[in-house]
Write a protein that holds these residues in place. Structure first.
Motif, PDB file in Angstrom:
ATOM      1  N   UNK A 180      76.953   7.607  31.074  1.00  0.00           N
ATOM      2  CA  UNK A 180      77.413   8.981  30.855  1.00  0.00           C
ATOM      3  C   UNK A 180      77.800   9.681  32.148  1.00  0.00           C
ATOM      4  N   UNK A 181      77.189   9.292  33.275  1.00  0.00           N
ATOM      5  CA  UNK A 181      77.568   9.899  34.556  1.00  0.00           C
ATOM      6  C   UNK A 181      79.040   9.680  34.837  1.00  0.00           C
ATOM      7  N   UNK A 182      79.527   8.457  34.637  1.00  0.00           N
ATOM      8  CA  UNK A 182      80.946   8.164  34.860  1.00  0.00           C
ATOM      9  C   UNK A 182      81.820   8.951  33.898  1.00  0.00           C
ATOM     10  N   UNK A 183      81.423   8.973  32.635  1.00  0.00           N
ATOM     11  CA  UNK A 183      82.223   9.665  31.624  1.00  0.00           C
ATOM     12  C   UNK A 183      82.327  11.158  31.916  1.00  0.00           C
ATOM     13  N   UNK A 184      81.204  11.796  32.191  1.00  0.00           N
ATOM     14  CA  UNK A 184      81.237  13.244  32.404  1.00  0.00           C
ATOM     15  C   UNK A 184      81.800  13.617  33.774  1.00  0.00           C
ATOM     16  N   UNK A 185      81.783  12.676  34.725  1.00  0.00           N
ATOM     17  CA  UNK A 185      82.497  12.918  35.977  1.00  0.00           C
ATOM     18  C   UNK A 185      83.991  13.046  35.706  1.00  0.00           C
ATOM     19  N   UNK A 186      84.517  12.165  34.858  1.00  0.00           N
ATOM     20  CA  UNK A 186      85.931  12.250  34.484  1.00  0.00           C
ATOM     21  C   UNK A 186      86.217  13.528  33.700  1.00  0.00           C
ATOM     22  N   UNK A 187      85.331  13.883  32.765  1.00  0.00           N
ATOM     23  CA  UNK A 187      85.507  15.125  31.998  1.00  0.00           C
ATOM     24  C   UNK A 187      85.536  16.325  32.934  1.00  0.00           C
ATOM     25  N   UNK A 188      84.604  16.336  33.880  1.00  0.00           N
ATOM     26  CA  UNK A 188      84.504  17.445  34.823  1.00  0.00           C
ATOM     27  C   UNK A 188      85.743  17.536  35.707  1.00  0.00           C
ATOM     28  N   UNK A 189      86.190  16.397  36.236  1.00  0.00           N
ATOM     29  CA  UNK A 189      87.346  16.407  37.137  1.00  0.00           C
ATOM     30  C   UNK A 189      88.630  16.777  36.416  1.00  0.00           C
ATOM     31  N   UNK A 190      88.830  16.260  35.199  1.00  0.00           N
ATOM     32  CA  UNK A 190      90.041  16.605  34.447  1.00  0.00           C
ATOM     33  C   UNK A 190      90.055  18.094  34.097  1.00  0.00           C
ATOM     34  N   UNK A 191      88.899  18.622  33.699  1.00  0.00           N
ATOM     35  CA  UNK A 191      88.820  20.057  33.396  1.00  0.00           C
ATOM     36  C   UNK A 191      89.069  20.881  34.654  1.00  0.00           C
ATOM     37  N   UNK A 192      88.507  20.442  35.769  1.00  0.00           N
ATOM     38  CA  UNK A 192      88.731  21.136  37.038  1.00  0.00           C
ATOM     39  C   UNK A 192      90.208  21.113  37.415  1.00  0.00           C
ATOM     40  N   UNK A 193      90.880  20.021  37.125  1.00  0.00           N
ATOM     41  CA  UNK A 193      92.319  19.893  37.414  1.00  0.00           C
ATOM     42  C   UNK A 193      93.108  20.994  36.711  1.00  0.00           C
ATOM     43  N   UNK A 194      92.764  21.254  35.447  1.00  0.00           N
ATOM     44  CA  UNK A 194      93.440  22.317  34.696  1.00  0.00           C
ATOM     45  C   UNK A 194      92.935  23.691  35.110  1.00  0.00           C
ATOM     46  N   UNK A 195      91.678  23.778  35.490  1.00  0.00           N
ATOM     47  CA  UNK A 195      91.083  25.043  35.912  1.00  0.00           C
ATOM     48  C   UNK A 195      91.754  25.567  37.178  1.00  0.00           C
ATOM     49  N   UNK A 196      92.117  24.655  38.070  1.00  0.00           N
ATOM     50  CA  UNK A 196      92.796  25.061  39.310  1.00  0.00           C
ATOM     51  C   UNK A 196      94.101  25.787  38.995  1.00  0.00           C
ATOM     52  N   UNK A 197      94.831  25.275  38.007  1.00  0.00           N
ATOM     53  CA  UNK A 197      96.140  25.820  37.669  1.00  0.00           C
ATOM     54  C   UNK A 197      96.052  27.078  36.814  1.00  0.00           C
ATOM     55  N   UNK A 198      95.028  27.134  35.956  1.00  0.00           N
ATOM     56  CA  UNK A 198      94.969  28.231  34.994  1.00  0.00           C
ATOM     57  C   UNK A 198      93.512  28.571  34.714  1.00  0.00           C
ATOM     58  N   UNK A 199      92.991  29.551  35.403  1.00  0.00           N
ATOM     59  CA  UNK A 199      91.575  29.909  35.277  1.00  0.00           C
ATOM     60  C   UNK A 199      91.377  30.831  34.081  1.00  0.00           C
ATOM     61  N   UNK A 200      90.865  30.225  33.008  1.00  0.00           N
ATOM     62  CA  UNK A 200      90.660  30.966  31.766  1.00  0.00           C
ATOM     63  C   UNK A 200      89.191  30.929  31.374  1.00  0.00           C
ATOM     64  N   UNK A 201      88.837  31.789  30.432  1.00  0.00           N
ATOM     65  CA  UNK A 201      87.471  31.830  29.944  1.00  0.00           C
ATOM     66  C   UNK A 201      87.075  30.501  29.305  1.00  0.00           C
ATOM     67  N   UNK A 202      87.973  29.926  28.509  1.00  0.00           N
ATOM     68  CA  UNK A 202      87.674  28.673  27.811  1.00  0.00           C
ATOM     69  C   UNK A 202      87.436  27.532  28.796  1.00  0.00           C
ATOM     70  N   UNK A 203      88.312  27.414  29.806  1.00  0.00           N
ATOM     71  CA  UNK A 203      88.137  26.343  30.797  1.00  0.00           C
ATOM     72  C   UNK A 203      86.877  26.555  31.624  1.00  0.00           C
TER      73      UNK A 203
END
Length: 557
Positions: free
Chosen positions: A124-147
């Motif tokens: 799960x560490x590997x899986x959630x690292x990818x989840x975290x990084x992909x979400x961060x990738x979108x968060x950088x571009x568009x900082x929203x409440x949902x992200x």
């Protein structure tokens, strides 16, 4: 987004998923997997060695399947989704033309491959690292409440997977310190803390047992350049196999020209630097650095798309890695393929069945083995087991759960390599020997707690030391059933000598340890001629069993 992924990608993805499911079904558990299966039999918000995510995955898997696949199914699912997440992190429009290169890159990474079906905290560490990084990738571009909320949930999920996850969060933050002034980033932190609150409460209720173990009580030894630091560099190579020169060249060549690339680079270098420094204090296990595989897949594949030489050589060497890995994976399930080499996946069902045939339905007590106890229980349909930990071993989940209560007052089979009056033995194909005997009305009190002040004491002094013994059991324990000793240890907490002593109750009328109460004693440290003594601990033997792990290590001046 997913609709734009070519069909060829899904073909490879499905093939890997099916391969991992088949592998899971026909490969016996490794010892750590059996231990985490044991976790899942009593779900909690935390466990002695790890947070609860790995147990949660096993529990979900068990709803769908029995046997080994009932432990590993969710690992197969998460590892498959993880490949999709990695693909989505890559923006290069040319990537659709190099799908097979992408899969060879991923499949040729040794541990990333293994955690495609093994169920361990790193899965799960590997899986959630990818989840975290992909979400961060979108968060950088568009900082929203949902992200922001999603980012917080994934941070908590990372920490529920393994404590090393703090490195992922820390180094990504370090790559973008402006987040300190970002209200959405702070919201993510608040969400993460709220989600993680149950584990914090569990730690508080259990006297921070996990934190204390990882920071102070893990086994260690004297520094060795070959075993520690050189071993760390060997691990950096082993994670990637033959492709390692080009993977690390890709890292060196990649520029932090945007915040996401910067995060990947900081995360990779940060983890490598952290464990390099750690290697001067302890041996760094290969899986501890597996986090770097996630950012390096993205970094290496982007580099391959811009560098034909890297594309060619990583693909060629990756094919060789893949062939070797497939051969070894078959060998995990079918030992004769590996000739005389035996791995943890070989012979466990056989030795468990052989002992079961000998002892029948008796509970089995394994001395000093949190590995054998759950493995035996798994392959004998949940037979009650217990790991009786003594002063030559370490504490584990069996030290804090209720497994001791399930075998107390029972007629048990007792398996110990220290036993001399054996009733039965079993020799594994790899040469390991199990020695056992029968004990009627088994009694152990491993949770008796010896409490001393933490201040350092002078060796061989005549100082009177106050000793408090807490009895957590629902029964009063007669002192005649107990023997007391001091175990002297070196600076690395390795036992050197154990000397008996008789504590003096502060109340002369004391003849027993009262249930759910603390009894006070005084004693003097037994004299020793041993040198290089760094610590001591007070230990108790009940009913002539080997001394336990009742007191904390206390420093010696």
């Amino acid at each position: 987004m997913l609709s734009k992924i070519p069909k060829q990608f899904y073909f490879f993805l499905t093939a890997i998923f099916i391969l991992n499911v088949i592998q899971s079904s026909f490969t016996q558990l490794i010892f750590d997997e059996a231990y985490y299966w044991y976790y899942s039999q009593n779900m909690a918000w935390g466990y002695f060695d790890h947070p609860p995510m790995v147990a949660f995955l096993v529990k979900i898997s068990s709803f769908f399947f029995n046997g080994e696949l009932g432990v590993r199914f969710m690992s197969c699912v998460l590892s498959t989704i993880n490949i999709v997440l990695l693909w989505l992190m890559i923006d290069n429009p040319k990537k659709n033309d190099y799908i097979k290169h992408f899969f060879v890159l991923i499949f040729s990474m040794t541990l990333l491959n293994a955690y495609g079906f093994f169920t361990l905290p790193d899965t799960p560490l590997l899986f959630f690292t990818s989840c975290f990084l992909l979400t961060y990738k979108y968060f950088i571009k568009n900082q929203t409440l949902a992200l922001s909320v999603l980012l917080g949930i994934f941070m908590a999920a990372l920490m529920y997977s393994k404590y090393h996850a703090v490195l992922v969060i820390f180094f990504v933050l370090l790559s973008n310190l402006k987040l300190i002034r970002n209200k959405y980033a702070w919201l993510s932190v608040v969400v993460a803390l709220i989600c993680y609150a149950p584990h914090f409460y569990w730690l508080f209720e259990n006297d921070l047992v996990s934190i204390k173990y990882h920071l102070y009580e893990r086994p260690n030894g004297a520094y060795s350049f070959e075993k520690y630091t050189l071993g760390f560099f060997v691990n950096l190579v082993a994670v990637f196999g033959l492709t390692f020169p080009f993977i690390y060249k890709a890292l060196f060549k990649t520029k932090s020209n945007n915040l996401f690339n910067k995060a990947l680079i900081y995360l990779t270098y940060g983890v490598i630097l952290f464990f390099f420094v750690s290697s001067f204090n302890r041996r760094v296990q290969t899986q501890w650095i597996i986090i770097i595989c996630i950012p390096l897949v993205v970094i290496a594949f982007n580099y391959m798309l811009h560098n034909k030489q890297a594309l060619t050589w990583i693909f060629r060497l990756g094919i060789i890695n893949t062939v070797i890995i497939l051969y070894l994976r078959v060998g995990l399930a079918y030992q004769p393929l590996l000739f005389t080499f035996y791995y943890e996946t070989h012979g466990n069902k056989e030795w468990a069945t052989a002992i079961k045939d000998e002892v029948g339905n008796r509970p089995v007590v394994f001395e000093n083995s949190y590995r054998n106890a759950p493995m035996y229980s798994f392959y004998t349909n949940g037979t009650p087991t217990f790991s009786l930990n003594n002063f030559m071993y370490r504490k584990n989940q069996y030290s804090i759960d209720n497994s001791e209560e399930k075998i107390r007052n029972k007629d048990v089979a007792y398996v110990s390599k220290y036993s001399k009056d054996n009733t039965f033995t079993y020799t594994r194909e790899d040469g390991g020997i199990y020695k056992g005997k029968y004990i009627p009305n088994f009694q152990s009190y491993r949770k008796l707690e010896c409490i001393l002040k933490d201040n350092a004491l002078l060796l061989n002094s005549d100082e009177n030391i106050e000793l408090k013994i807490y009895n957590p059991y629902k029964e009063t324990i007669d002192l005649t059933k107990l023997k007391f000793a001091v175990t002297y240890m070196d600076d690395y907490k390795i036992p050197k000598e154990t000397l008996a002593f008789v504590p003096e109750p502060t109340d002369p009328k004391t003849t027993a340890l009262t249930q759910k109460d603390t009894t006070h004693f005084n004693f003097k440290l037994p004299k020793t001629n041993k040198e290089n003594i760094g610590y001591f601990r007070v230990v108790i033997s009940e009913n002539n069993l080997l001394y336990g792990l009742n007191g904390k290590p206390i420093p010696i001046k």
